[in-house]
Design a protein around this motif. Structure first.
Motif, mmCIF file in Angstrom:
data_model
loop_
_atom_site.group_PDB
_atom_site.id
_atom_site.type_symbol
_atom_site.label_atom_id
_atom_site.label_comp_id
_atom_site.label_asym_id
_atom_site.label_seq_id
_atom_site.Cartn_x
_atom_site.Cartn_y
_atom_site.Cartn_z
ATOM 1 N N ARG A 1138 0.818 -1.211 0.000
ATOM 2 C CA ARG A 1138 0.000 0.000 0.000
ATOM 3 C C ARG A 1138 0.855 1.266 0.000
ATOM 4 O O ARG A 1138 0.628 2.152 -0.822
ATOM 5 N N HIS A 1142 0.981 4.083 -3.070
ATOM 6 C CA HIS A 1142 0.742 5.502 -2.800
ATOM 7 C C HIS A 1142 1.952 6.349 -3.172
ATOM 8 O O HIS A 1142 1.823 7.406 -3.798
ATOM 9 N N LEU A 1147 -1.386 6.998 -5.562
ATOM 10 C CA LEU A 1147 -2.748 6.697 -5.127
ATOM 11 C C LEU A 1147 -3.374 7.936 -4.499
ATOM 12 O O LEU A 1147 -2.829 8.506 -3.557
ATOM 13 N N LYS A 1148 -4.524 8.367 -5.000
ATOM 14 C CA LYS A 1148 -5.223 9.538 -4.478
ATOM 15 C C LYS A 1148 -6.699 9.216 -4.332
ATOM 16 O O LYS A 1148 -7.323 8.722 -5.266
ATOM 17 N N ASN A 1150 -8.219 6.894 -2.927
ATOM 18 C CA ASN A 1150 -8.458 5.472 -3.183
ATOM 19 C C ASN A 1150 -8.556 5.150 -4.661
ATOM 20 O O ASN A 1150 -9.060 4.085 -5.036
ATOM 21 N N ASN A 1434 0.931 9.810 6.846
ATOM 22 C CA ASN A 1434 1.368 8.855 5.837
ATOM 23 C C ASN A 1434 0.872 7.476 6.216
ATOM 24 O O ASN A 1434 0.398 7.233 7.336
ATOM 25 N N TYR A 1435 0.982 6.549 5.274
ATOM 26 C CA TYR A 1435 0.486 5.198 5.486
ATOM 27 C C TYR A 1435 1.363 4.405 6.437
ATOM 28 O O TYR A 1435 0.917 3.398 7.003
ATOM 29 N N SER A 1463 2.945 11.419 0.397
ATOM 30 C CA SER A 1463 4.000 10.467 0.076
ATOM 31 C C SER A 1463 5.345 11.075 0.474
ATOM 32 O O SER A 1463 5.452 12.276 0.757
#
Length: 1526
Positions: A1138, A1142, A1147-1148, A1150, A1434-1435, A1463
């Protein structure tokens, strides 16, 4: 009404010699069919016919064509026909041509040219009516009526005489035409041609008349139908059942059914009396509109006309009476029927259904015995109907009798029959017998259905056996593969409520909503019951209001729940107001009667008959409803101190067959079983039972071994936790308060409270010695006057002097005190029962702090109630959006498949949004969802839009002046019928005034504005636990050295407003925690002020429990952090799927856009959900595994259906093979979706792999991991990466990570890093900016001999107990164990709420607490948290917090949000921009040192911004420059 083609053409066009005898073909024909069927597409037909060419006739070939026609195999038919054309020995004749034309004509318009070719192959002189009719039928079947008529004209011109079949075919084609419909006069013209033709073969027949009558019925042409009927009779053609049906339908469509009766009478007078089917059709037409009188009149006319009614005639009327609830009429009509027409099985089946639905369950059983006595043989439908009635009525003995009859007669009971037996046993609380019957189903091959599982679960649910209910549904889903429906969730909710698992009850309700099942009255009452048991008034009132908002009057059950709640909390004013509301209910007399009963107005014998009628009416609803009804009523009567009335109501319940387990007396045990009752109902039953016990003891009856009160059954009988549950605790306290210490819990069963024979003897002696002078019963069953408003009966504090100062201890005869779990009592309700002016205290724990069982986590129920409600952010945002799309009105019910119910107020609507709101809706609502909610167009507000003056428009925009002007312009122009304005957050007053003034200035504009609403949706919810405020460049704005104070304040207010929207959507007021100083404290103070101001208004957006303790347990903690808290996480590379998607692919919202495809990656993608956090190599392996599994499944399907292996599954190989066709067709959608999913992630992984190889991303991840985790770096690897592959951003991120990973990197190594960056032409601004931040930290540390609270070095020592160098060197220890980030560790400490030097210095803001200093006193623990990162998240951090959720015991729930989701490349650009603003651009390795203000002016001037706080707290600078918190 459908007008179809008859088989007349086939009957007339093929002589009997062409039809196989008995429907069987000869061996030669069957062999030929098999050989041709297995022939490959390019196989030789000649070889198939070679062995039998001299033994086959044209009749045999006709049989082959008919078989291919049945299969729809036109390809082989056409190939065979072309082969026959070339052969002299089997050249096709006209019959073969006609058959082939018929085969091709059935395949659709595409093959009509082939039909014409076959027709033209026939010589003109050989063409007869047969071939022409076949060709006309081919066109007619494809709705080409004009071509069919043209062929008829061509046929006549060629001298070929049409037949009646030809005309009938053309008539049917014209009658079926809809676009445009053929005028009826044209049909009559064709009909006239037939009538005037001299040939007898063309005369109209029954098919002709029925076709015309059907066309007239479709067009509601009553007069024409009557004309056709008369013509039909004059021609000597007798109408059949179809004819009469069409005539009735025509007059029904014209609204003149009465004329049909007159027409039938006229026919009877002229000797053409219609048959019974004609009257039956007319009667059914009247029943469809509910006209009972007219339907009965048809019966009387039928009898008067001399047509004897049939059983079917009476069945129609019996069913109509039953649906209208006229059960006396059903009985009278049935008696009449028996005098003239013997009832048949179908008639009894109607009666069983009618009386079963009406609640006359015992009458159904009596009718069944009457049926057997009359010699009428029941069928399976009969037995199922009787069993269903026995089930609903709890008649388990009768259900067993029916089952025995079925066994004697050799009938195998179906699942429906067994379901009735299981339900009947369950309503009698015969759990073991019900389960045995359930298991018997499987043994005889009648597999349980969803309904069977539901009724079994519902039986256990009534007794609170929630563990058994969970096991039932687990078996249903895991073993039977059946998923729960709404009724399943209702049973779960009831089980958890009765079993006092209130958190699980609400969880089940939320899971039901998440599964897209719309709650009905039963579901809402279940949740209301949970809230009322918990004693939370605000939530209960809100749920009750939701019941009222459904458009139907809340049931008596709901009213009684609320009345009990008000009474237990001494809210007598509210209770009496609700009673008056019930009494004034004009729509339901039952509500009025029950209200008068509670108030004591119906005690006399005449009025009590009304009460009995109301109670008996509830019993007609079945045991399921009746149990809930009587439980609720008994509960409210007890808490209103109406014991005598409660005893009478209990007696009525027993008379109705409810609670059969209640009172049982044997030689060994006298018992009362209250495990299925409410708390008040249990106390009523125990009181009645105690008085019966008094009479038995006084009457010197032989004493049993013990007297027992059953408070619980099932698995929980084995746990000592039982005695902490509401019914057990209340009943135990009540028994001992009434009879001292006579009752106790035995060791052998924790669900029983017993009194041993020795104690019974003592009670008997006490009664005998008193000679009746003390009391006439153990419990005086009297009715007290209703308390006056303001009375404190149940909530007053215990008084030590009057005997209520302490709780009675629980005497343990056979156990030790240590066996009991510790009680967590938050409050006590003191129940005072008055007996001869003596007060007996009864205390129990509030259900808000019930015991958890050993399997469940020991948390407070108040906390449990909120845990499933507060953090469902995505679901709650979607609820708000759906309500908005329905014009902020109550939504119409949705069907289980997601379809809308009927009755939508607006047929369609327009959705207008601005760009930010489009981003808000994009991740949660798709176009199909908009269509489902009636949105046909969604448009941007800034784009030109055409007027749709007859449609309402829903606007969702941000509250800006520009949007207000555009809305006003749209309203002035009248673009839409009405304007429903929704703003994403609260509307500032200037914007609202601007909008109002603009609308008022335009005539009519203000009338078009139907509604203005603040929706508080100004955030983007990407997942259930992830949201963003979509505020770009917040980090730059907050750290810009040139930023103005006004800009900073505006941004802080915007962030606070976004967080306010999140809290409003969740419906909770959080406790706010943050570090001192910096943006986090500014946002916290601004949000605290906004929440406090909002809470001053009543009502407001937040509904929480009234007491402070409950409020605290239901609230989450909001943890605010600044991006500088842990800077390195924002720039590092990650190897998980993931974050890679991103970071690398962009990825924006979803959504992912690749060069050739666009994809959505959200919760609907099962592969994404399962693998998005896995390392990329593992994801690639999983894709390969999924692809291999897919190919294997496709090969299996192809092998079963005759296809080859290793080919794509497109369905073409299934043609011609029917053995496994249905299974293959069923598996096709699932395989197709899997293929799409595999293709999608294959493309994504391929694209990622290209970037990884091109940029050496694996090398970057490994190098950064060594630095952050191991605290070491290979210089050669580092420098080769900086000089090698990768983008400039990759290299800069690696360099910054290196800079942040070591406190004092070697100067030579640092110079080499900078040189490598310059060689790669990398902009050094970001690197120099971070480097200067580190230099500032060193200056701050050196400038102070003793570190201040805001200093990063001191913070690190407090957090880790080490120096800064030890912190950075100890990254390995922290991250190697699950790679827990400092953010996650801090959040965990804040949620624990324990004294902890790591977070003790964090500020606390509690908007609900009185303003004192900077916050309130409550610091946890918390099971829910909202973590918000100011400056960009962030993820990586999101994943770390999810891991915290998964490993926490008890479980924690965390939502992660940020001003934006960045990101690493995006964040490094923001660092570079700050470096450029600070004048640090270029390639200088040693930028000149300067004062801190020149480099970081904004960060060092936080002290000057004290006006934003209002508390006098001066934030320090260090919070803005902390760079690595590992």
């Amino acid at each position: 009404m459908a007008i179809g083609y008859s088989n007349e053409l086939d009957r007339k066009s093929h002589p009997s010699s062409w039809v196989s005898t008995g429907g069987r073909n000869s061996y030669e024909v069957e062999s030929l069919i098999e050989r041709l069927g297995n022939l490959p597409p390019r196989g030789s037909i000649a070889r198939c016919l070679e062995t039998a060419r001299h033994r086959l006739t044209l009749q045999d070939f006709a049989a082959v064509y008919r078989e291919f026609s049945r299969r729809g195999d036109w390809q082989r038919s056409l190939r065979l026909f072309k082969y026959m054309q070339r052969q002299s020995w089997c050249r096709p004749d006209e019959h073969i041509h006609a058959i082939v034309i018929g085969v091709l004509g059935r395949q659709g318009p595409a093959l009509l040219d082939k039909c014409l070719e076959v027709f033209e192959d026939l010589p003109a002189e050989s063409r007869t009516a047969l071939s022409y009719t076949s060709l006309i039928a081919a066109y007619a079947r494809n709705a080409l009526h004009e071509e069919a008529r043209a062929l008829l004209d061509q046929m006549k011109a060629s001298g070929v005489a049409p037949t009646a079949a030809t005309y009938n075919t053309v008539l049917a084609a014209c009658a079926r035409a809809t676009d445009p419909p053929v005028p009826f006069d044209m049909l009559l013209g064709l009909f006239a041609e037939m009538r005037h033709d001299v040939s007898p073969s063309v005369r109209p027949d029954l098919t002709t008349y029925n076709t015309l009558l059907a066309a007239a019925a479709v067009r509601s042409l009553a007069d024409q139908s009557e004309m056709l009927l008369r013509t039909m009779l004059e021609a000597g053609v007798s109408p059949d059942t179809v004819s009469y049906r069409h005539i009735v339908d025509a007059f029904a469509g014209a609204g003149n059914l009465s004329r049909v009766a007159e027409l039938f009478s006229e026919m009877a007078v002229t000797g053409h009396t219609p048959d019974a089917s004609a009257y039956l059709g007319l009667m059914e037409a009247h029943t469809r509109v509910g006209d009972t009188a007219e339907a009965v009149a048809v019966l009387r006319q039928m009898q008067a006309d001399g047509c004897a009614p049939t059983a079917a005639t009476y069945r129609v009327l019996l069913d109509l009476y039953g649906r209208q609830g006229r059960f006396d009429g059903v009985r009278e009509l049935f008696r009449e029927m028996r005098t003239s027409v013997p009832p048949d099985t179908a008639t009894y089946n109607v009666l069983f259904r009618v009386f079963g639905d009406g609640g006359f369950f015992k009458e159904v059983v009596e009718l069944f015995h009457d049926m057997l006595g009359s010699g009428i043989e029941p069928d399976m439908e009969t037995c199922e109907g009787v069993m269903a009635a026995c089930g609903r009525g709890g008649l388990h003995e009768d259900a067993r009798g029916v089952l025995e009859y079925m066994t004697r007669e050799g009938m195998v009971p179906t699942a429906e029959a067994y379901t009735g037996l299981v339900e009947a046993l369950g309503h009698a609380a015969m759990y073991e017998e019900a389960y045995v019957a359930f298991n018997m189903m499987t043994e005889i091959g009648s597999l349980p259905t969803l309904e069977t599982y539901n009724v079994l679960a519902n039986a256990y649910a009534k007794g609170g056996l929630f563990q058994e209910v969970e096991a039932i549904f687990s078996r249903m889903s895991n073993n039977a593969g059946i998923q729960k429906n709404k009724d399943s969730y209702d049973a779960l909710i009831e089980a958890y409520c009765q079993g006092a698992q209130l958190d699980d009850a609400v969880k089940a309700y939320m899971e039901m909503r998440k599964s897209r099942f719309n709650p009905d009255e039963r579901s809402l009452e279940g949740v209301l019951n949970a809230y009322c048991i918990a004693g939370v008034i605000d939530e209960s009132k809100e749920q009750f209001e939701e019941l009222q908002s459904t458009g139907t009057e809340p049931s008596i059950i709901a009213y009684c729940m609320m009345l009990s709640l008000y009474a237990r909390n001494d809210r007598w004013t509210d209770a009496y107001g609700l009673l008056e509301e019930m009494k004034s209910n004009r729509a339901s007399s039952t509500h009025q009667v029950i209200a008068s009963l509670i108030k004591g107005e119906y005690d006399d014998s005449s009025n009590w008959q009304m009460v009995e009628y109301a109670l008996e009416s509830s019993a007609l609803e079945g045991c399921d409803y009746s149990l809930r009804f009587f439980n609720a009523l008994l509960d409210v009567l007890w808490w209103f101190s109406q014991k005598a009335r409660a005893a009478r109501v209990l007696d009525e319940a027993v008379k109705c067959g409810l609670f059969p387990e209640l009172f049982r007396d044997t030689k060994l045990v006298w018992s009362v079983d209250v495990h299925r009752m409410s708390v008040g109902g249990a106390l009523v039953a125990v009181s009645v039972w105690l008085n019966k016990l008094y009479d038995k003891l006084k009457g010197d009856e032989e004493l049993p071994q013990l007297a027992s009160v059953v408070v619980l059954r099932g698995q929980m009988e084995k746990s000592t936790i039982t005695r902490g549950l509401p019914i057990a605790k209340v009943v135990y306290s009540y028994l001992n308060g009434t009879l001292s210490s006579s009752f106790h819990y035995p060791k052998w069963n924790k669900g029983r409270i017993v009194c041993l024979k020795s104690q019974l003897k003592k009670l008997q002696l006490a009664i005998d010695s008193s000679n009746g002078s003390a009391m006439a019963a153990f419990v005086p069953m009297t009715n007290l006057d209703l308390p006056s408003p303001g009375s404190k009966i149940y909530t007053r504090e215990a008084q030590a002097d009057n005997g209520t100062g302490h709780l009675p201890d629980e005497p343990l005869v056979e156990e030790k005190e240590s066996e009991l779990l510790p009680l967590s009592v938050q409050r006590q309700l003191i129940i005072v029962a008055q007996q001869n002016n003596r007060r007996f205290p009864l205390s129990f724990s509030s259900p808000l702090c019930l015991h958890p069982d050993p399997i469940r986590s020991p948390i407070h129920a108040g906390d449990r109630l909120s845990s499933v409600m507060a953090l469902s952010l995505r679901r709650k945002q979607l609820d708000v959006i759906e309500r908005m799309l329905h014009l902020n009105l109550q939504q119409q019910p949705q069907l289980p498949d997601g379809g809308e119910g009927q009755g939508e107020e607006e047929a369609y609507k327009i959705l207008v949004m601005d760009a930010p709101c489009i981003s808000i809706l994009s991740p949660v609502v798709r176009v199909n969802d908009l269509r489902r909610h009636g949105v046909t167009l969604h448009l941007g507000i800034d784009r030109p839009r055409q007027a749709v003056p007859d449609a309402p428009a829903v606007y969702l925009v941000r509250p800006t002046l520009a949007n207000a002007d555009r809305i006003a312009a749209d309203a002035a122009a009248g673009l839409y019928a009405s304007f429903h304005l929704n703003f994403s957050t609260s509307v500032p007053r200037p914007v609202l005034e601007r909008l109002a003034a603009a609308c008022a200035a335009s005539q009519g504009a203000e009338r078009r504005v139907a509604r203005v609403a603040d929706q508080y949706l100004d955030f983007v919810c990407l997942e259930e636990g992830l949201f963003s405020l979509a505020q770009p460049r917040a980090y730059v704005a907050l750290n810009d050295p040139a930023a103005a104070d006004a800009d900073i304040t505006a941004l802080v207010d915007a962030v606070a407003l976004g967080l306010f929207c999140v809290a409003a959507t969740l419906g909770v007021v959080p406790v706010i925690r943050c570090a001192r100083g910096g943006p986090a404290e500014m946002v916290a103070a601004a949000l605290d002020t906004r929440l406090r101001d909002h809470l001053l208004s009543k009502p407001n957006l937040f509904t929480e429990a009234a007491s402070a303790s409950i409020s605290s347990f239901q609230r989450p903690v909001l943890c605010l952090f600044d991006r500088n808290f842990e800077l390195s996480v924002g720039v590092q590379h990650d190897w998980s799927y993931r974050p890679l998607v991103h970071d690398v692919l962009g990825l924006k919202l979803n959504k992912l856009k690749l060069p050739a495809e666009k994809y959505e990656l959200d919760d609907s993608d099962k592969f994404w959900v399962a693998n998005s956090w896995s390392p990329f190599p593992k994801v690639a392996e999983e894709i390969e595994a999924q692809l291999a599994k897919y190919k294997q499944d496709v090969d299996e399907v192809n092998q079963r259906t005759g296809g080859g292996s290793g080919v794509e599954f497109d369905g073409t190989d299934l043609i011609g093979n029917t053995k496994h066709l249905m299974n293959a067709v069923n598996s096709l959608p699932e395989l197709t979706e899997r293929k799409k999913m595999i293709d999608k992630h294959t493309n994504i992984a391929t694209s990622l792999l290209g970037h990884i190889k091109e940029r050496s991303l694996d090398g970057y991840c490994d190098c950064e991991n060594d630095m952050l985790v191991n605290g070491t770096v290979d210089r050669n690897t580092l420098l080769s990466l900086l000089r090698g592959k990768g983008t400039k951003e990759d290299k800069l991120r690696l360099a910054v990570t290196y800079l942040l990973s070591f406190e004092t990197p070697p100067s030579s190594e640092l110079e080499q890093v900078e040189a490598a960056l310059r060689e790669s032409e990398v902009d050094m601004s970001a690197f120099q900016y971070v480097k200067r931040i580190k230099a500032l930290n060193t200056q701050f540390a050196a400038a102070s001999g003793t570190a201040t609270k805001s200093n990063i070095v001191d913070w690190a020592e407090k957090l880790y107990g080490q120096s800064l160098s030890a912190v950075t060197a100890g990254v390995k220890n922290l991250l190697s164990d699950g790679r827990q980030l400092a953010l996650t560790r801090t959040v965990e400490a804040l949620m624990e709420g324990k004294p902890n030097p790591e977070v003790d210095d964090y500020l606390l803001f509690d908007p609900r607490a009185p303003r004192s200093g900077t916050g309130g006193q409550f610091k946890g623990p918390f099971r829910e948290a909202i973590v918000f990162m100011i400056g960009g998240g962030n993820y990586i951090e999101y994943r770390s917090l999810m891991e915290l959720e998964q490993r926490s015991q008890p479980s924690k729930h965390v939502i992660y949000g940020a001003t934006e989701i960045l990101s690493g490349a995006e964040f490094i650009h923001q660092l570079a921009e700050l470096g450029q603003k600070a004048g640090l651009g270029g390639g200088s390795s040693n930028p000149p040192p300067g004062p801190a203000q020149s480099l970081f002016t904004n960060s060092l001037n936080w002290d000057s911004k004290q006006d934003w706080v209002g508390t006098g707290i001066a934030p320090g600078p260090a919070q803005q420059i902390n760079y690595n918190r590992r």
